[in-house]
Write a protein that holds these residues in place. Structure first.
Motif, PDB file in Angstrom:
ATOM      1  N   THR A 168       0.831  -1.207   0.000  1.00  0.00           N
ATOM      2  CA  THR A 168       0.000   0.000   0.000  1.00  0.00           C
ATOM      3  C   THR A 168       0.865   1.256   0.000  1.00  0.00           C
ATOM      4  OG1 THR A 168      -1.752  -1.165   1.203  1.00  0.00           O
ATOM      5  CG2 THR A 168      -1.798   1.237   1.238  1.00  0.00           C
ATOM      6  N   SER A 169       1.935   1.238   0.780  1.00  0.00           N
ATOM      7  CA  SER A 169       2.820   2.402   0.838  1.00  0.00           C
ATOM      8  C   SER A 169       3.460   2.676  -0.518  1.00  0.00           C
ATOM      9  CB  SER A 169       3.906   2.179   1.896  1.00  0.00           C
ATOM     10  OG  SER A 169       3.348   2.047   3.188  1.00  0.00           O
ATOM     11  N   LYS A 189       0.314   8.343   6.846  1.00  0.00           N
ATOM     12  CA  LYS A 189      -0.930   8.870   7.407  1.00  0.00           C
ATOM     13  C   LYS A 189      -2.107   7.950   7.091  1.00  0.00           C
ATOM     14  CE  LYS A 189      -3.118  11.769   4.966  1.00  0.00           C
ATOM     15  NZ  LYS A 189      -4.358  10.975   4.765  1.00  0.00           N
ATOM     16  N   ALA A 190      -2.180   7.481   5.854  1.00  0.00           N
ATOM     17  CA  ALA A 190      -3.304   6.632   5.449  1.00  0.00           C
ATOM     18  C   ALA A 190      -3.340   5.348   6.272  1.00  0.00           C
ATOM     19  CB  ALA A 190      -3.200   6.308   3.962  1.00  0.00           C
ATOM     20  N   ILE A 191      -2.188   4.713   6.458  1.00  0.00           N
ATOM     21  CA  ILE A 191      -2.135   3.451   7.208  1.00  0.00           C
ATOM     22  C   ILE A 191      -2.504   3.669   8.665  1.00  0.00           C
ATOM     23  CG2 ILE A 191      -0.575   1.657   8.056  1.00  0.00           C
ATOM     24  CD1 ILE A 191       0.889   1.852   5.362  1.00  0.00           C
ATOM     25  N   SER A 229      -9.263   3.617  12.771  1.00  0.00           N
ATOM     26  CA  SER A 229     -10.667   3.346  12.474  1.00  0.00           C
ATOM     27  C   SER A 229     -11.014   1.888  12.744  1.00  0.00           C
ATOM     28  CB  SER A 229     -10.960   3.699  11.015  1.00  0.00           C
ATOM     29  OG  SER A 229     -12.267   3.306  10.653  1.00  0.00           O
ATOM     30  N   LEU A 230     -10.152   0.969  12.314  1.00  0.00           N
ATOM     31  CA  LEU A 230     -10.438  -0.459  12.477  1.00  0.00           C
ATOM     32  C   LEU A 230     -10.323  -0.895  13.923  1.00  0.00           C
ATOM     33  CD1 LEU A 230      -8.658  -1.878   9.313  1.00  0.00           C
ATOM     34  CD2 LEU A 230     -11.082  -1.492   9.685  1.00  0.00           C
ATOM     35  N   THR A 231      -9.424  -0.277  14.676  1.00  0.00           N
ATOM     36  CA  THR A 231      -9.311  -0.603  16.097  1.00  0.00           C
ATOM     37  C   THR A 231     -10.630  -0.350  16.808  1.00  0.00           C
ATOM     38  OG1 THR A 231      -6.954  -0.073  16.126  1.00  0.00           O
ATOM     39  CG2 THR A 231      -8.086  -0.054  18.233  1.00  0.00           C
ATOM     40  N   ALA A 232     -11.244   0.775  16.503  1.00  0.00           N
ATOM     41  CA  ALA A 232     -12.539   1.089  17.111  1.00  0.00           C
ATOM     42  C   ALA A 232     -13.596   0.066  16.717  1.00  0.00           C
ATOM     43  CB  ALA A 232     -12.976   2.485  16.691  1.00  0.00           C
TER      44      ALA A 232
END
Length: 707
Positions: free
Chosen positions: A527-528, A543-545, A551-554
């Protein structure tokens, strides 16, 4: 490249559409045959000890009770009453005569084996091993259930065990898939009409979705000939196919309308749309495919199946969006806006206005405060994930009212030892009838002394020996894992292996944990590199990662709180087991991370486009969010509907996947894109697009910009 694609679809629009029709017909006719090649398992590691031990048990022909009859005395003093005993003996003899029945063991035929009698003495078990072809086994099981289940004089008979549970899961999945589609399709159609603003425009994403799904079915058919493919992957494929087709169509159609409004001809608008929105779609699809392909590093065919299905449907959706959709737009031109159903009069909003523009500017006035508050909020939501307890699906994944589940629960609660959950400890090459008899007997005694074991029996064959172990604990649980680890810790003078559901759970967790760092590294590095090649920035990929992980942790925290700990279980209609399916966090991570990157690329592409024109970081962030915020939110809502429909499933792990992915998508499209991204990018300033000299020169040579 994308200019050439746009020109090709404009010039050869009729050919592209004709080939699309032929492809859909051929792929639909052939691809639907994949369902007969799909399997229902795939949770085991093919190289694990439990798998090798299970293969040994199959090789030597060890009985594997697929069907269990739960017999309850409704007359007399219990299962030892003469009339009940006579009925039990007659049932045992009758079942033994059914074709494809290999062995039958009952409480009465064994002279009163303790593990086959309930603790209250009112129920007993008839354990049946079936042999033969799959068709013969199906016929035998159906014959037994049709003929012998029900009231028979002084007893009632109910069917349970692995075979009815597997059938119940298959039937439930089929029902759930239909119900999910019946729920999602009307809601999606209504939302499409609202979002796309017209009947013609709303029909375009359905065409792309059809191409994507039938194309993926054809790909799965080919893959299923050389690899195991799980039936569960179909659920992800359909939801993801419809969702991505709608997402990509929305972004491309929106840009096409924008270009028409700017005064371009239909042909020029199509070419420009493919150069801009089409390029974004292509690289967004690539990010999703990369995330899903990371599932291939895991040995479990269940997870690998989602990679096969997901990557196939993403590629098909992107291809249809870059070829079929531009050809349709070139054919329709301004007529794409006919049969408009927009409510009220919508005037052209001037640039620099609107909700998303105001939100971006409000966030960027206090970026540090907003970023800190959002990060603390997300970490608080994610904190329950620290207590995750991984497991594997069991009969408790079925709805509480399911007959096979009720029988399994009755056996688990009513019997001191669960004969239906018996498992083997295999001793390849060990002769329990001759030279190794004493050592095997001593080892059997050690196994029998392990906490959680009710009974142990020794068996022999030419290739070796094995122990049949009857547990007193639920195998797919923490107690079941401890039981397997305690047995494996024994040290007899020969090699041995443990098979069964608990051993499968232990080995599956070990396989996932060992491959997890590699999967995460593949996603992060690929992805990077891709984001750097697209945007030429060092900070953008980092920043994107980081933001996607937040978001996914939540989301994972919410899933533990709901599905493991059981909050809202009554409302959502499932049974909490204190465990979270070990494969689901991995699957949800790869899918949700890919989709988050999908939206990230859409947003950053417009921000970068504005930055290249103005050189003003703050202005470009506000303009980029203004032009994509509504689109991303609408696309996320449509995709969330596709997934949340699976929240109505009777299978708890599908419910988990559907609700979890819907929550991840909505949270990412709102909190992350609307608040955290503009705050962080405002704090970074012009460093958003910075790269050191060598990397900048590398990007100038190898970048993925349109040339």
């Amino acid at each position: 490249m994308f200019n050439k694609i746009g020109c090709f679809t404009v010039r050869w629009r009729r050919l592209v559409l004709a080939l699309t029709v032929l492809f859909v017909v051929a792929a639909g006719a052939a691809g639907t045959g994949v369902f007969s090649d799909l399997g229902g398992g795939g949770f085991e590691d093919p190289d694990a000890e439990s798998t090798r031990a299970s293969a040994f048990m199959t090789e030597i022909g060890a009985p594997d009770p697929e069907l269990v009859l739960l017999v309850k005395a409704i007359e007399g003093d219990g299962v030892d009453d003469p009339a009940v005993r006579a009925a039990g003996d007659e049932l045992t003899r009758a079942v033994s005569g059914v074709p494809a029945v290999d062995t039958v063991t009952s409480y009465w035929s064994t002279g009163g084996e303790r593990s086959l009698r309930s603790t209250d003495g009112r129920s007993a078990l008839v354990v049946i091993d079936l042999a033969g072809t799959e068709e013969q086994v199906d016929e035998a099981a159906a014959s037994i259930e049709d003929t012998y289940v029900g009231t028979r004089g002084p007893i009632t008979v109910r069917a349970g065990g692995g075979y009815p549970i597997d059938n119940a899961i298959g039937e439930q999945l089929s029902t759930d898939l239909v119900n999910a589609e019946l729920l999602a399709i009307p809601a999606t159609l209504a939302l499409l009409l609202l979002v796309f603003g017209g009947i013609v425009a709303a029909g375009l994403p359905l065409v792309i979705a059809l191409v994507a799904v039938v194309g993926a079915l054809l790909a799965l058919l080919g893959i299923a000939q050389v690899a195991d493919v799980s039936v569960y992957s179909i659920n992800l494929m359909t939801g993801l196919g419809f969702g991505l087709a709608i997402d990509y169509s929305l972004f491309i159609l929106s840009r096409f309308r924008e270009e028409l409004a700017a005064g371009r001809t239909t042909e020029a608008a199509v070419v420009r749309t493919v150069e801009t929105a089409g390029r974004t779609v292509a690289f967004s699809a690539l990010t999703v495919a990369i995330s899903l392909s990371a599932l291939l590093v895991f040995p479990l065919s269940f997870l690998r199946s989602f990679a096969y299905a997901g990557v196939a449907v993403v590629i098909c959706a992107a291809a249809a969006s870059l070829l079929t959709l531009p050809a349709l737009l070139a054919t329709l031109g301004p007529r794409v806006n006919t049969w408009s159903i927009r409510l009220g009069r919508r005037s052209s909003r001037p640039a620099g206005t609107g909700f998303w523009h105001r939100l971006a500017n409000a966030v960027m006035r206090r970026p540090a405060l907003v970023a800190t508050g959002v990060i603390v909020f997300l970490l608080a939501l994610g904190s329950p994930f620290l207590g995750v307890n991984p497991g594997l699906p069991s009969y408790q994944a079925l709805p509480p009212g399911n007959e096979a589940r009720q029988v399994a629960e009755s056996i688990s609660a009513g019997f001191a030892g669960n004969r239906t959950a018996q498992f083997g400890v295999v001793l390849p090459g060990v002769d329990a009838r001759g030279t190794d008899a004493d050592a095997v007997a001593a080892f059997a005694g050690q196994v029998g002394a392990v906490d959680g074991v009710t009974d142990v029996a020794v068996h022999s064959a030419d290739a070796g020996s094995w122990l049949t172990v009857v547990p007193s604990v639920v195998l797919r649980s923490a107690e079941g894992e401890k039981l397997v680890k305690d047995i494996r810790a024994l040290d007899p003078p020969f090699e041995f292996g443990v098979e069964g559901a608990a051993a499968e759970l232990v080995d599956a967790k070990a396989a996932i944990h060992s491959r997890l760092p590699l999967a995460l590294a593949i996603i992060a590095v690929a992805t990077s590199v891709l984001l750097f090649l697209v945007f030429g920035s060092i900070l953008v990929p980092v920043k994107a990662i980081v933001l996607n992980l937040l978001s996914l942790t939540a989301t994972f925290g919410a899933m533990v709180w709901i599905f493991q700990d059981g909050h809202l279980s009554g409302l959502l209609g499932f049974t909490a087991t204190g465990q979270l399916d070990v494969s689901m966090p991995i699957l949800m991570f790869c899918v949700a991370f890919g989709l988050s990157m999908d939206y990230e690329v859409f947003l950053l592409s417009r921000i970068k486009e504005e930055y290249d024109l103005t050189g003003d970081n703050t202005r470009s962030i506000a303009a980029g969010l203004e032009k994509t915020g509504g689109l991303i939110t609408a696309a996320a809502l449509v995709l969330a509907i596709s997934f949340v429909a699976f929240g109505t499933s009777g299978m708890s792990f599908l419910k988990l996947m559907g609700i979890g992915l819907a929550l991840a998508i909505i949270m990412d499209a709102t909190i992350i894109r609307g608040l955290l991204v503009p705050a962080v990018m405002r704090l970074a300033g012009n460093a958003n697009w910075w790269a050191p000299g060598p990397l900048r020169r590398l990007h100038q040579r190898w970048n993925l910009q349109e040339r």
